[in-house]
Design a protein around this motif. Structure first.
Motif, short mmCIF file in Angstrom:
data_model
loop_
_atom_site.label_atom_id
_atom_site.label_comp_id
_atom_site.label_asym_id
_atom_site.label_seq_id
_atom_site.Cartn_x
_atom_site.Cartn_y
_atom_site.Cartn_z
N SER A 135 0.83 -1.21 0.00
CA SER A 135 0.00 0.00 0.00
C SER A 135 0.86 1.25 0.00
O SER A 135 0.56 2.22 -0.68
CB SER A 135 -0.93 0.00 1.22
OG SER A 135 -1.86 -1.06 1.14
N GLN A 136 1.94 1.24 0.77
CA GLN A 136 2.78 2.42 0.89
C GLN A 136 3.52 2.73 -0.40
O GLN A 136 3.91 3.86 -0.65
CB GLN A 136 3.78 2.24 2.04
CG GLN A 136 3.12 2.19 3.41
CD GLN A 136 4.12 1.89 4.52
OE1 GLN A 136 5.30 1.70 4.26
NE2 GLN A 136 3.64 1.87 5.75
N SER A 137 3.71 1.74 -1.24
CA SER A 137 4.44 1.97 -2.49
C SER A 137 3.56 2.58 -3.57
O SER A 137 4.05 2.96 -4.62
CB SER A 137 5.04 0.65 -2.99
OG SER A 137 3.99 -0.27 -3.31
N ARG A 138 2.26 2.67 -3.31
CA ARG A 138 1.33 3.20 -4.29
C ARG A 138 1.08 4.68 -4.06
O ARG A 138 1.06 5.16 -2.93
CB ARG A 138 -0.01 2.46 -4.19
CG ARG A 138 0.09 0.96 -4.34
CD ARG A 138 0.31 0.56 -5.78
NE ARG A 138 0.33 -0.89 -5.94
CZ ARG A 138 0.47 -1.51 -7.10
NH1 ARG A 138 0.59 -0.79 -8.22
NH2 ARG A 138 0.49 -2.82 -7.18
N ARG A 139 0.85 5.40 -5.14
CA ARG A 139 0.49 6.81 -5.02
C ARG A 139 -0.92 6.97 -4.47
O ARG A 139 -1.22 7.91 -3.75
CB ARG A 139 0.60 7.50 -6.38
CG ARG A 139 0.29 9.00 -6.30
CD ARG A 139 0.35 9.66 -7.65
NE ARG A 139 -0.03 11.06 -7.56
CZ ARG A 139 -0.27 11.85 -8.61
NH1 ARG A 139 -0.15 11.35 -9.83
NH2 ARG A 139 -0.61 13.10 -8.44
N PHE A 140 -1.81 6.03 -4.84
CA PHE A 140 -3.19 6.06 -4.37
C PHE A 140 -3.47 4.77 -3.59
O PHE A 140 -4.18 3.87 -4.06
CB PHE A 140 -4.17 6.18 -5.55
CG PHE A 140 -3.89 7.36 -6.44
CD1 PHE A 140 -4.20 8.65 -6.01
CD2 PHE A 140 -3.31 7.20 -7.68
CE1 PHE A 140 -3.94 9.75 -6.82
CE2 PHE A 140 -3.04 8.28 -8.50
CZ PHE A 140 -3.36 9.57 -8.07
#
Length: 242
Positions: A30-35
């Motif tokens: 999740s943290q690696s995603r922009r959204f």
């Protein structure tokens, strides 16, 4: 005990095919995603104090006190600001103490006198109040305005004084947006940027004082119903001031 029971029910539901069960998503994914998605299984309530003045001023975000000229907007804003800066109860509402920066963009000549008189009437100790005033009207209504410099000066000077601003009050909208179309979101973009940096994502509240909404306007802050109404504030304030 309740968590264990809930876990057993979820397992039985999965086995019976009542719903599709997925493993909890990895935090790193999740943290690696922009959204990033926040799944229901990861949601937790935020039970910390979310109000500077309970049910009136939120700890973060922005709002507007609006009304006709001479309706008492400055009186209400200053009165509330001093209660926040000192942490004293406001019209029966619980207050969380926070630093206040009040931008007096009009009536600068007599504003300090008003502050002094209000603090004396409320029996507040200036040395213990996290309160500061700016009596120079910034230009927040132009693309090359003074938004960044204003925020920088506020943060630098309050940090030197040993506190951080919890709320920034702009009095009034018209005086800091001269030359801009206050009925257009494009014309008001610099001010909206100021409000976003002073409130919202910054962990502070930003409050503007504005005239009553104009007839016939279809866009922009002057036309949007603000979340803090002048009438509501006056009703609450008059209950504690003779």
């Amino acid at each position: 005990m309740r968590e264990a029971t809930s876990a057993r029910r979820r397992r039985r539901g999965c086995s019976a095919g009542l719903w599709r069960c997925h493993p909890a998503p990895a935090a790193a994914a999740s943290q690696s995603r922009r959204f990033p998605l926040i799944f229901a299984s990861e949601m937790r309530p935020n039970l910390t104090t979310n109000w500077l003045i309970k049910n009136l001023i939120p700890r973060t975000g922005f709002g507007t006190i609006y009304g006709q000229p001479a309706a008492g907007k400055t009186f209400v804003a200053l009165h509330a600001a001093l209660h926040i800066a000192s942490g004293t109860s406001y019209a029966g509402h619980k207050v969380s103490r926070a630093g206040v920066v009040y931008i007096a963009a009009e009536g600068q000549g007599g504003f300090i006198n008003r502050v002094w008189a209000a603090m004396k009437a409320l029996e507040l100790n200036p040395a213990q109040s996290l309160f500061a005033v700016i009596t120079v009207a910034p230009n927040l209504g132009a693309a090359n305005g003074e938004v960044a410099e204003l925020i920088q000066d506020i943060e630098a000077q309050t940090e030197a004084a040993g506190w951080k601003p919890g709320v920034v009050i702009i009095d009034t909208l018209a005086k800091v947006t001269q030359g801009a179309d206050e009925n257009s979101s494009q014309g008001m973009e610099p001010l909206l940027r100021m409000r976003e940096n002073s409130g919202g994502n910054s962990g502070r509240s930003c409050i503007t004082l504005a005239r009553t909404m104009r007839e016939g306007c279809a866009d922009g802050p002057a036309c949007m119903p603000p979340p803090i109404s002048n009438g509501k504030w006056l009703t609450a304030t008059m209950g504690t001031v003779s």
